[in-house]
Design a protein around this motif. Structure first.
Motif, mmCIF file in Angstrom:
data_model
loop_
_atom_site.group_PDB
_atom_site.id
_atom_site.type_symbol
_atom_site.label_atom_id
_atom_site.label_comp_id
_atom_site.label_asym_id
_atom_site.label_seq_id
_atom_site.Cartn_x
_atom_site.Cartn_y
_atom_site.Cartn_z
ATOM 1 N N ARG A 160 70.466 12.406 34.073
ATOM 2 C CA ARG A 160 69.440 11.578 33.437
ATOM 3 C C ARG A 160 68.542 12.465 32.599
ATOM 4 O O ARG A 160 68.012 13.465 33.076
ATOM 5 N N TRP A 205 71.348 8.186 30.318
ATOM 6 C CA TRP A 205 72.179 8.573 31.457
ATOM 7 C C TRP A 205 73.545 9.024 30.954
ATOM 8 O O TRP A 205 74.173 8.330 30.154
ATOM 9 N N VAL A 225 72.698 3.214 37.839
ATOM 10 C CA VAL A 225 71.745 3.234 36.727
ATOM 11 C C VAL A 225 70.852 1.998 36.777
ATOM 12 O O VAL A 225 69.632 2.086 36.567
#
Length: 339
Positions: free
Chosen positions: A54, A101, A137
């Motif tokens: 991330r 991400w 996510v």
């Protein structure tokens, strides 16, 4: 001063989905880089572990913008999207406020090779890995992510959508760069040639990216064998259970498809064929070439990794993402008004 490295004994995440560990947390200039190790345990090979990075703003590490998942192509890893110097589409989108991400597929980058590495296929990535990444996510960001795939990353995303392993609850929009499955390799239409190719490839565990001068990573031989089946005499973009190609006609999420005039690996006509197969009513096709008003005829890699791409392509990607998010917000407002 960099962010402190977190030792393994202190790395358990707050995920309620499956075992997840934060394996590093570093400051990279104006960016922060948090690397998570996911162990979904949802595939036949229980040793699969996936590294997902991330990217955030170092001075605002808790800020959560619109999530975007970036999928690298073959022989590649997370560095395709952002370099060690903080350059790349991933870093660019992060600085614009997006929550970026970057997963690395099995055996790539920081993702360890699983026990059955040599048999890894797009079918495994699409059926098991992308849904796990999507769930993680969404759990961490609290929003449905947008997805961008380059080359094999885009093919994997198409397989996941066509196979209905990913859908609207997990995908806000999908963008495909240099992605196709329709290019014809005529020798593979001759059964003895295809059989001979299979026998030859089965002798190897992987294809070396460095030896083939294709990139920094290796690819499992399972991917090559899968490709032979797709492009064979009666080949089709599918696995044993689902017809991915046919399933693309049922896809409803917004789609962007981008080709490059100078891309001889994934030519424009083949990229457009994939685009046209997708059933979404909200989709756009973009070709990167001089005749289309760009400064050059972009290539397969240069379409995303080059100085011209920084100036001409990255802003268009950001505009696309903003447009899709605005569309989602409008749709959400309409639903709330009619509820």
């Amino acid at each position: 001063m960099g962010r402190p490295f977190l030792f393994k004994s202190l790395m358990q995440s707050s995920s309620n989905l499956f075992p997840v560990a934060l394996i590093s947390a570093e400051r990279r200039g104006d960016l922060c880089e948090d690397v998570y190790r996911l162990k979904p345990g949802n595939s036949p090979d229980g040793t699969v572990e996936l590294a997902v990075t991330r990217l955030g703003l170092a001075d605002e590490p808790q800020a959560r913008g619109v999530p975007v998942v970036l999928l690298h192509g073959s022989f590649s890893n997370r560095r395709f999207w952002y370099s060690a110097k903080g350059i790349g589409l991933g870093a660019y989108l992060t600085r614009l406020g997006f929550d970026v991400w970057i997963p690395e597929m099995r055996g790539h980058g920081l993702s360890a090779r699983n026990q059955d590495y040599r048999r890894n296929r797009v079918a495994d990535y699409a059926r098991y890995d992308l849904p796990a990444i999507a769930a993680f996510v969404r759990e961490q960001s609290g929003q449905v992510p947008h997805w961008i795939g380059h080359s094999l990353g885009g093919i994997t995303l198409a397989a996941a959508l066509g196979g209905q392993y990913l859908g609207a609850p997990a995908v806000a929009s999908a963008a495909f760069f240099g992605c196709q499955v329709s290019r014809t390799y005529w020798p593979l239409k001759i059964p003895p040639v295809e059989w001979g190719g299979r026998l030859l490839l089965r002798r190897f565990a992987h294809l070396s990216g460095s030896r083939l001068k294709r990139g920094p990573e290796d690819e499992p031989i399972g991917l090559a064998l899968e490709g032979l089946r797709w492009y064979g005499l009666f080949g089709r973009f599918r696995d044993a259970e689902r017809d991915w190609w046919g399933g693309l006609a049922e896809v409803e999420v917004p789609v962007l498809a981008v080709s490059a005039v100078g891309d001889h690996q994934d030519p424009t006509w083949a990229c457009r064929k994939l685009f046209e197969q997708i059933g979404s009513l909200h989709k756009h096709f973009l070709c990167l070439g001089r005749e289309q008003g760009f400064s050059s005829d972009f290539g397969h890699v240069e379409m995303l990794v080059s100085k011209p791409a920084q100036a001409e392509v990255w802003p268009r990607v950001a505009d696309w993402l903003r447009d899709q998010q605005a569309f989602l917000l409008r749709e959400s407002a309409v639903v709330q008004e009619t509820a």
